[in-house]
Design a protein around this motif. Structure first.
Motif, PDB file in Angstrom:
ATOM      1  N   ALA A 180      -2.291   6.129   2.257  1.00  0.00           N
ATOM      2  CA  ALA A 180      -3.657   6.142   2.778  1.00  0.00           C
ATOM      3  C   ALA A 180      -3.846   7.041   3.990  1.00  0.00           C
ATOM      4  O   ALA A 180      -4.897   7.681   4.142  1.00  0.00           O
ATOM      5  N   ASP A 181      -2.839   7.132   4.860  1.00  0.00           N
ATOM      6  CA  ASP A 181      -2.996   7.951   6.068  1.00  0.00           C
ATOM      7  C   ASP A 181      -2.605   9.409   5.849  1.00  0.00           C
ATOM      8  O   ASP A 181      -2.565  10.197   6.798  1.00  0.00           O
TER       9      ASP A 181
ATOM     10  N   GLY B 162       0.779  -1.241   0.000  1.00  0.00           N
ATOM     11  CA  GLY B 162       0.000   0.000   0.000  1.00  0.00           C
ATOM     12  C   GLY B 162       0.804   1.281   0.000  1.00  0.00           C
ATOM     13  O   GLY B 162       0.233   2.358  -0.061  1.00  0.00           O
TER      14      GLY B 162
END
Length: 212
Positions: A89-90, A58
């Motif tokens: 994603a974060d 990811g």
């Protein structure tokens, strides 16, 4: 005769080019970055692997290399078009990842190449994830991080460290000038908070620094 020489020369150039062309990658880009295998990375770049596509875990190749402190690999990725402020994603960029991992040499390179940094927000994030790295704290404060920056819950990084019983981070922050009398959103002082949470080491740290 002249025509024959031209043909021979052309063949020689073609053969030379074939000899210098790198082999195709024999491992995935993910493994190349994980292992720090520069030869395999260069093969991927030469044969057109998209270095701005997320790896199976990811993250992007630049993030993975930055997190591991692979300076030369980061430099090569940037040279060949890696997106410097791409987010995982974060919301973390490669620079964020490098700083939070204490990879300050890589972080310096990314900043030099134009990476964007919100030092205060990243210091708050460092506290939230329980960082204990002194170099991370020093690096961010040296680049303008406000030790009194409040996160969404109203805590400064020091208050966050106290809530987590993170004595090492609390020490780093205090040594860098964090306000030992900072109060929580509901009015409790740092010393009151540490006392209520029964954290004798942090109580002692704050008291020695003049906390009330």
């Amino acid at each position: 005769m002249k025509h024959l020489l031209v043909i021979v020369f052309s063949l020689a150039v073609a053969l030379l080019g074939a000899c210098t062309e790198p082999d195709r990658p024999s491992i995935s880009l993910f493994l190349a970055v994980e292992r720090g295998d520069l030869d395999q990375l260069e093969r991927h770049i030469y044969w057109g692997t998209d270095i701005n596509t997320a790896l199976p875990n990811g993250v992007y190749p630049l993030h993975a290399a930055a997190q591991k402190g692979r300076f030369v690999m980061v430099r090569n990725l940037l040279k060949h078009g890696a997106l410097i402020d791409q987010q995982i994603a974060d919301g973390s960029t490669a620079l964020d990842v490098a700083i939070l991992a204490g990879r300050t040499q890589v972080a310096e390179l990314l900043l030099k190449e134009g990476a964007q940094l919100d030092a205060s927000a990243l210091l708050a994030k460092a506290a939230q994830i329980g960082s204990t790295d002194r170099d991370t704290v020093r690096f961010l404060i040296a680049r303008g991080a406000d030790t009194e920056f409040r996160d969404a819950s109203g805590d400064t990084p020091l208050l966050t460290a106290i809530r987590q019983d993170n004595h090492r981070l609390a020490s780093h922050l205090v040594n860098q000038g964090a306000d030992v009398n900072a109060a929580t959103a509901d009015g409790k002082s740092a010393l009151q908070l540490a006392t209520e949470l029964k954290l004798p080491e942090i109580v002692s740290l704050l008291t020695r620094q003049g906390a009330r």
